[in-house]
Design an enzyme around this catalytic site. Structure first.
Site, mmCIF file in Angstrom:
data_model
loop_
_atom_site.group_PDB
_atom_site.id
_atom_site.type_symbol
_atom_site.label_atom_id
_atom_site.label_comp_id
_atom_site.label_asym_id
_atom_site.label_seq_id
_atom_site.Cartn_x
_atom_site.Cartn_y
_atom_site.Cartn_z
ATOM 1 N N THR A 147 25.644 37.293 -72.104
ATOM 2 C CA THR A 147 25.940 38.021 -71.029
ATOM 3 C C THR A 147 24.558 37.625 -69.793
ATOM 4 O OG1 THR A 147 27.371 40.344 -72.115
ATOM 5 C CG2 THR A 147 25.580 40.152 -69.530
ATOM 6 N N SER B 205 29.768 35.087 -76.704
ATOM 7 C CA SER B 205 29.120 35.665 -77.702
ATOM 8 C C SER B 205 30.463 35.974 -78.754
ATOM 9 C CB SER B 205 28.273 36.867 -77.535
ATOM 10 O OG SER B 205 27.410 36.946 -78.719
ATOM 11 N N THR C 131 24.751 38.968 -76.525
ATOM 12 C CA THR C 131 24.266 40.071 -77.458
ATOM 13 C C THR C 131 25.465 40.252 -79.617
ATOM 14 O OG1 THR C 131 25.452 41.978 -76.543
ATOM 15 C CG2 THR C 131 23.059 41.210 -76.102
ATOM 16 N N ASP C 132 27.062 40.326 -78.796
ATOM 17 C CA ASP C 132 27.651 39.847 -79.993
ATOM 18 C C ASP C 132 27.071 39.723 -80.965
ATOM 19 O OD1 ASP C 132 28.570 42.341 -78.138
ATOM 20 O OD2 ASP C 132 30.558 40.905 -78.112
#
Length: 322
Positions: A12, A54, A87-88
């Protein structure tokens, strides 16, 4: 002025929201405008290594990323590294890097919860804070760090706790080890133990299962028939499982497939407390390996790493106590 490498992997933090509200990868990394403002902090070079979402990250790509970092450190004599990441799976990449990079040079992993053109985009600020941490003398020797929302976390303890909030990354039980302010970078505690397993490849297949009420042996049987090299189970509470899966677990152990136990709880560790069928004590007696607070996704990565070195159950148990 310290030499800091900023290596991009996508996520992101490198995306934009289109006119329909959909967030997607951008051909030109929007962070380049922020890179130009870092000249007063460090001498920054950029490596556009990957540009993937991610969820597309894999353990194999993580190992290749570690190799890339080693190559850049050797070639450029770097003082620190910042990796931008979605971030995942950020916590998994950070933790695997922490396991396989055997050095004291600061490595900081960061990301963003909001894309570059959303109102309140957090990517530029997180990048600046991360470069400041990577250039900090106090970051030396602390392992791989995760920096978002002006907090500094260890790769071992940090986890994503909210699907969209910018304060999503937290370290349950332990909290951040430092903060970033307008005046400086401040550390207030650190890990008492760091471990390193400098492997160069991952060849083992390790599965991860979460227990649930009424779980029966069929899921374990299906996993066991898929040629796995190890299994991580997220158990109830302090480390208890439904009794119906105990025979299937015993069969895996008799086949010399290591089973690692973690708790599906947000905080706490697994312990051999309960002696009923499926309780922690019966699992311990069966030969299940207990962990010391790792979550499921990190325990899976660690088992993949240490299985490259040993398959001895006693050695594995000792490694998972660290």
């Amino acid at each position: 002025m310290k030499k800091i490498l900023v290596l991009h992997t996508g996520g992101t933090i490198a995306m934009k929201e289109n006119e329909h509200g959909a967030v997607q990868p951008n051909l030109v990394n929007p962070l380049y405008s922020t890179i130009e403002s870092l000249s007063s902090i460090a001498s920054v070079t950029v490596d556009d290594y990957l540009n993937i979402p991610s969820p597309h990250m894999t353990p194999s790509l993580m190992i290749h990323l570690a190799k890339r970092l080693k190559e850049r450190v050797d070639a450029d004599q770097l003082d620190g590294i910042v990796v931008t990441h979605g971030t995942d799976t950020l916590e998994e990449t950070a933790y695997l890097l922490d396991l396989v990079l055997n050095w004291d040079i600061p490595v900081v992993v960061t990301g963003a919860m909001r894309s570059s053109n959303e109102l309140g985009s957090d990517g530029p600020h997180n990048l600046i804070a991360s470069v400041r941490v990577a250039a900090s003398d106090e970051a030396f020797g602390k392992g791989v760090l995760v920096v978002l929302n002006d907090e500094i976390h260890t790769a071992k303890n940090v986890t994503k706790t909210h699907s969209s909030n910018i304060a999503t990354f937290q370290s349950p039980q332990y909290g951040p080890i430092g903060i970033v302010t307008k005046r400086g970078v401040f550390f207030h505690h650190t890990l008492s133990h760091r471990e390193s397993h400098p492997i160069v490849q991952l060849t083992k297949n390790v599965a991860l299962l979460k227990t649930y009420a009424g779980m029966d042996h069929s899921v374990i049987d299906a996993i066991g028939s898929s040629n796995i090299d190890g299994l991580v189970i997220e158990a109830f509470g302090q480390g208890n499982v439904p009794p119906a899966i105990m025979p299937a677990l015993q069969q895996l152990i008799e086949q010399d497939i290591p089973i690692v136990l973690v708790s599906r709880c947000f905080s706490g560790v697994v312990q051999d407390t309960y002696a009923y069928e499926g309780g922690g004590r019966t699992l311990k007696e069966l030969g299940v390996i207990f962990t010391n607070g790792l979550n499921g996704q990190k325990a899976r990565l660690k088992l993949m790493v240490v299985l490259e070195k040993t398959s001895d159950r006693k050695e594995l148990q000792q490694l998972f106590l660290n």
